[in-house]
Enzyme design. Structure first.
Site, PDB file in Angstrom:
ATOM      1  N   LEU A  90       0.826  -1.214   0.000  1.00 14.59           N
ATOM      2  CA  LEU A  90       0.000   0.000   0.000  1.00 14.59           C
ATOM      3  C   LEU A  90       0.853   1.254   0.000  1.00 14.59           C
ATOM      4  O   LEU A  90       0.569   2.214   0.699  1.00 14.59           O
ATOM      5  CB  LEU A  90      -0.937   0.027   1.208  1.00 14.59           C
ATOM      6  CG  LEU A  90      -2.100  -0.944   1.187  1.00 14.59           C
ATOM      7  CD1 LEU A  90      -2.906  -0.793   2.450  1.00 14.59           C
ATOM      8  CD2 LEU A  90      -2.967  -0.744  -0.025  1.00 14.59           C
ATOM      9  N   CYS A  91       1.952   1.202  -0.731  1.00 16.46           N
ATOM     10  CA  CYS A  91       2.722   2.428  -0.829  1.00 16.46           C
ATOM     11  C   CYS A  91       3.139   2.663  -2.278  1.00 16.46           C
ATOM     12  O   CYS A  91       4.288   2.913  -2.571  1.00 16.46           O
ATOM     13  CB  CYS A  91       3.919   2.418   0.103  1.00 16.46           C
ATOM     14  SG  CYS A  91       4.822   0.881   0.134  1.00 16.46           S
ATOM     15  N   GLY A  92       2.179   2.550  -3.159  1.00 12.12           N
ATOM     16  CA  GLY A  92       2.428   2.860  -4.554  1.00 12.12           C
ATOM     17  C   GLY A  92       3.463   1.933  -5.169  1.00 12.12           C
ATOM     18  O   GLY A  92       3.520   0.757  -4.845  1.00 12.12           O
TER      19      GLY A  92
END
Lengths: 293, 134
Positions: A90-92
């Site tokens: 969930l961090c690109g």
């Protein structure tokens, strides 16, 4: 065409998602600030370290007394890649960026006929690299339990690397991590650890041509310094990674929140339109019913 | 008395950066006192106590666990592997370190390493005594 109730449910669920992403963004922002502070606080040490190192390296020169960790063992057949990624997603594109960078590197090395060994730091990089190079991964370091990365964590990895080198398990060691440029930009970087890439320019800059006295002699200090330096570099990489991860997560979650907002707008529009259509339809039914009488 | 700039840095952060008149550091080959205009020296440090005398005469003491010092006529930088003010250190921390070192000692076979670890344990034990006394 989804019914009114379906639309209502969807709006509610997107709203809930938006709340989550918004909260995650705020958490990431708070963590980012802390990570940045930690990275900044660690900077003086690594700067001094490299200044001192290049100083001594100049003094010792490239004679035989220099430790092999610095000069290497003269071969470059077996490469050890230490790939540092985050523990969470969930961090690109943060994790995949590093992994892709490392993967390209591995492919190139393999094409050149070199032997490659990989140590994964962080779960995500392991997950990605395992798909292609499962047989090459010799070890993985799990930092999931670690709340705040301390020097001990890095020291452990550093000792592992040194231990492998002393056993002759590899000739060249490269560290992969993401350099924290700014909140929106993290650049995957490869840093050669062994043989240590010591720049002699730093010493020239600080004008530290001063003749030092060494106690004990320079060679011994150097052999004490080099292993330390590896740990320090790993530590710096880990800190940069944490800051980068949080930065990437923050912008990814910001995007997600904005997307959710857009989606809610669209859904609300079609919800309203459909409600109006239904009202109109009911009115027509009543009117035409009345006219028929 | 002439004062100079002293910096105590650990990998995690800059612990101290101030004008001091003298600093006693536990160098590997014996303690040494650094004052202003010291000859440029580079030395490794064994676990021990760093005693810092600030320009205003106040003395603070820190416990360091190995590292090295970079001494110039104009200043002194101490890069410690980890450093804690004496008051904040508990015996448990030292005991734990000694334990880890002992375990390491059993795992290594190289004589050279053994000596260095034994030295480490010895200085840690000495440190233990100092901290308890303080």
């Amino acid at each position: 065409m989804p019914s009114l109730k379906d639309l209502k449910n969807r709006i509610a669920s997107v709203k809930a998602t938006q709340k989550i992403t918004k909260a995650m963004k705020m958490v990431a922002a708070a963590k980012l600030r802390r990570a940045q502070e930690a990275a900044e606080a660690a900077r003086p040490y690594s700067q001094r370290m490299s200044a001192v190192l290049s100083n001594i390296a100049q003094a010792v020169g490239a004679d035989d007394s220099a430790p092999r960790l610095m000069t290497g063992n003269g071969r470059d057949q077996t490469h050890l890649l230490v790939v540092c990624t985050a523990e969470r997603g969930l961090c690109g594109g943060f994790n995949s960026q590093i992994a892709r960078f490392a993967r390209d590197h591995v492919r190139k090395l393999l094409a050149d006929g070199k032997t490659v060994k990989i140590i994964c730091v962080g779960k995500k990089g392991f997950d990605i690299l395992r798909r292609e190079f499962a047989s090459l991964i010799i070890d993985r370091v799990d930092l999931r339990e670690v709340k705040k990365i301390g020097f001990e964590n890095a020291d452990l990895i550093g000792k592992k690397i040194i231990g492998l080198f002393e056993k002759g398990e590899f000739d060249v060691c490269t560290l992969f991590y993401s350099e924290f440029k700014s909140v929106i930009s993290q650049v995957p970087t490869a840093l050669q650890l062994v043989p240590a890439a010591v720049s002699t320019d730093a010493a020239a800059e600080t004008g530290a041509a001063a003749i030092y006295e060494y106690e004990p002699d320079a060679g011994e200090i150097l052999s004490d310094l080099i292993p330390r330096n590896i740990s320090v570099q790993v530590f710096r990489a880990l800190l940069e990674n944490v800051a980068g991860e949080m930065g990437a997560k923050m912008s990814a979650m910001d995007n997600a929140t904005r997307n959710a907002g857009e989606m809610i707008n669209k859904l609300t529009l079609s919800y309203n339109r459909q409600r109006q259509a239904q009202i109109t339809k009911e009115l027509i039914e009543i009117i035409s019913g009345a006219e028929a009488l | 008395m002439a004062d100079f700039n002293f910096e105590l840095v650990s990998p995690e952060r800059l612990l101290l950066s101030e004008r001091v008149s003298e600093v006693v550091i536990p160098a590997t080959e014996g303690e040494m006192t650094v004052m202003a205009n010291h000859a440029p020296t580079m030395t490794t440090i064994k676990p021990g106590i760093v005693s810092v005398k600030a320009a205003d005469g106040k003395t603070t003491r820190y416990v360091v666990f190995g590292g090295f010092a970079d001494i110039l006529p104009t200043g002194c930088t101490l890069l410690a592997e980890s450093a804690v003010p004496v008051g904040e250190l508990s015996r448990d921390v030292i005991a734990k370190r000694i334990e880890i070192a002992r375990a390491e000692l059993e795992n290594t076979s190289a004589d050279e390493q053994k000596t260095s670890i034994e030295q480490f344990i010895a200085s840690m034990t000495a440190l233990n005594g100092i901290v308890v006394a303080a």
